[in-house]
Design a protein around this motif. Structure first.
Motif, mmCIF file in Angstrom:
data_model
loop_
_atom_site.group_PDB
_atom_site.id
_atom_site.type_symbol
_atom_site.label_atom_id
_atom_site.label_comp_id
_atom_site.label_asym_id
_atom_site.label_seq_id
_atom_site.Cartn_x
_atom_site.Cartn_y
_atom_site.Cartn_z
ATOM 1 N N ALA A 1 5.692 -0.056 -2.751
ATOM 2 C CA ALA A 1 6.127 0.215 -4.126
ATOM 3 C C ALA A 1 5.201 1.241 -4.781
ATOM 4 C CB ALA A 1 6.156 -1.078 -4.937
ATOM 5 N N GLN A 2 3.902 1.083 -4.558
ATOM 6 C CA GLN A 2 2.948 2.028 -5.158
ATOM 7 C C GLN A 2 3.155 3.443 -4.617
ATOM 8 O OE1 GLN A 2 -0.682 -0.079 -4.190
ATOM 9 N NE2 GLN A 2 -0.789 -1.037 -6.209
ATOM 10 N N VAL A 3 3.455 3.526 -3.321
ATOM 11 C CA VAL A 3 3.684 4.866 -2.752
ATOM 12 C C VAL A 3 4.989 5.456 -3.312
ATOM 13 C CG1 VAL A 3 4.097 6.168 -0.627
ATOM 14 C CG2 VAL A 3 2.306 4.414 -0.694
ATOM 15 N N PHE A 4 6.019 4.648 -3.417
ATOM 16 C CA PHE A 4 7.265 5.155 -4.025
ATOM 17 C C PHE A 4 6.990 5.733 -5.411
ATOM 18 C CE2 PHE A 4 9.806 2.178 -1.182
ATOM 19 C CZ PHE A 4 10.472 3.197 -0.515
ATOM 20 N N GLU A 5 6.141 5.040 -6.165
ATOM 21 C CA GLU A 5 5.851 5.490 -7.543
ATOM 22 C C GLU A 5 5.245 6.891 -7.565
ATOM 23 O OE1 GLU A 5 3.538 2.213 -8.990
ATOM 24 O OE2 GLU A 5 5.329 0.973 -9.248
ATOM 25 N N GLU A 6 4.520 7.241 -6.506
ATOM 26 C CA GLU A 6 3.942 8.590 -6.455
ATOM 27 C C GLU A 6 5.026 9.667 -6.442
ATOM 28 O OE1 GLU A 6 0.889 9.311 -3.536
ATOM 29 O OE2 GLU A 6 0.184 7.239 -3.667
ATOM 30 N N TYR A 7 6.238 9.263 -6.120
ATOM 31 C CA TYR A 7 7.357 10.224 -6.082
ATOM 32 C C TYR A 7 8.153 10.199 -7.393
ATOM 33 C CZ TYR A 7 6.295 10.720 -1.121
ATOM 34 O OH TYR A 7 5.662 10.983 0.081
ATOM 35 N N GLY A 8 7.630 9.479 -8.381
ATOM 36 C CA GLY A 8 8.246 9.499 -9.710
ATOM 37 C C GLY A 8 9.424 8.556 -9.898
ATOM 38 N N VAL A 9 9.618 7.614 -8.971
ATOM 39 C CA VAL A 9 10.717 6.656 -9.125
ATOM 40 C C VAL A 9 10.154 5.300 -9.577
ATOM 41 C CG1 VAL A 9 12.242 7.776 -7.465
ATOM 42 C CG2 VAL A 9 10.598 6.051 -6.664
ATOM 43 N N ILE A 10 11.034 4.392 -9.965
ATOM 44 C CA ILE A 10 10.572 3.074 -10.431
ATOM 45 C C ILE A 10 11.084 1.989 -9.479
ATOM 46 C CG2 ILE A 10 10.533 1.439 -12.373
ATOM 47 C CD1 ILE A 10 11.036 3.863 -14.200
ATOM 48 N N PRO A 11 10.255 1.639 -8.477
ATOM 49 C CA PRO A 11 10.688 0.616 -7.523
ATOM 50 C C PRO A 11 10.493 -0.788 -8.097
ATOM 51 C CG PRO A 11 8.509 1.411 -6.947
ATOM 52 C CD PRO A 11 8.918 2.151 -8.181
#
Ligand code: BTN
Length: 239
Positions: A81-91
């Motif tokens: 989830a934290q890595v997804f957030e680096e791409y500007g999305v909200i997991p």
């Protein structure tokens, strides 16, 4: 961490389990071509093309199985989830360890333990991430699904994503083995879907209904039913 790349394999989890004796602690097995991936509850994990991640982390923390090892899936889930957030999305984390974006699944984890004569030989944390999938592929999946390229409208570098996940997992790992779920509880809860919402959870043949009131110190789901009775669920599937 060691990396083991397989050009093509039926399932990285199956490979890890079959070769557990020769795979060292903290090895990341990965492929971009998984032909018979498996998910939780005997489901299939669909191959969505070679620009997605199919990987298993092999861990050998001790020869004795400890309760906190079952929370390792939640650690990996938080890291993803934290890595997804680096791409500007909200997991959002769908307890215990699915990741969804806009109510659509983008990543799943399958944890399996290998034991022999009561000794833990290793834990296999398999994870699949939909990074670059054509929309038409996703419609073949049995539940709403998405991929990071669709959410961000850009192509995703799969090797960079895998590197970020493994590095972040390593940062947490030693402390997690000492402290367990409390180490990540607040970060996990911050991203948990359904907190304070009514849900149904299937645990084997029983369905519990109630409001999610907390995620406990050991990663369990605390549900309050209509009679104000609390249920602590260690495993289950949110329906
Ligand atoms: C789930 O959501 O049910 C868990 C899916 C786990 C899929 C991954 S892909 C890599 C690893 N190898 C497998 O066969 N399954 C896991």
């Amino acid at each position: 961490m060691d990396f083991l790349y397989l050009e093509e394999i039926d399932s990285t989890n199956k490979f890890a389990k079959e070769n557990i004796n020769s795979i060292s602690d903290k090895t990341i097995i990965y492929t971009f071509k998984q032909t018979a991936g498996r998910g939780r509850l005997n489901r299939k994990w669909q191959f969505l093309g070679e620009d997605n991640i199919y990987s298993s982390i092999v861990l050998k923390p001790s020869p004795k199985m400890l309760d906190i090892y079952s929370n390792l899936t939640q650690l990996l889930c938080l890291v993803l989830a934290q890595v997804f957030e680096e791409y500007g999305v909200i997991p959002k984390i769908k307890w215990p360890n699915d990741i969804r974006i806009n109510h659509k699944k983008i990543s799943g984890i399958l944890a399996e333990a290998v034991s022999e004569q009561n000794k833990l030989k290793g834990i296999v944390l398999g994870f699949g991430v939909n990074l670059n999938a054509p929309k038409s592929f996703l419609s073949g999946i049995d539940q709403p699904a998405t991929a990071l390229n669709i959410e961000t409208e850009q192509d995703i570098d799969k090797k960079l994503f895998l590197k970020k996940v493994t590095e972040q997992f390593c940062l947490y790992y030693n402390d997690f083995i000492e402290e367990g779920f409390p180490l990540i509880r607040e970060e996990y809860k911050r991203r948990a879907e359904f907190l304070n919402e009514p849900i149904s959870v299937k645990v084997f043949d029983k369905v519990y209904e109630g409001i999610v009131v907390d995620i406990t110190e050991n990663g369990a789901l605390k549900l309050k039913d209509e009679n104000n009775k609390e249920h602590i669920l260690l495993i289950g599937d949110i329906l």
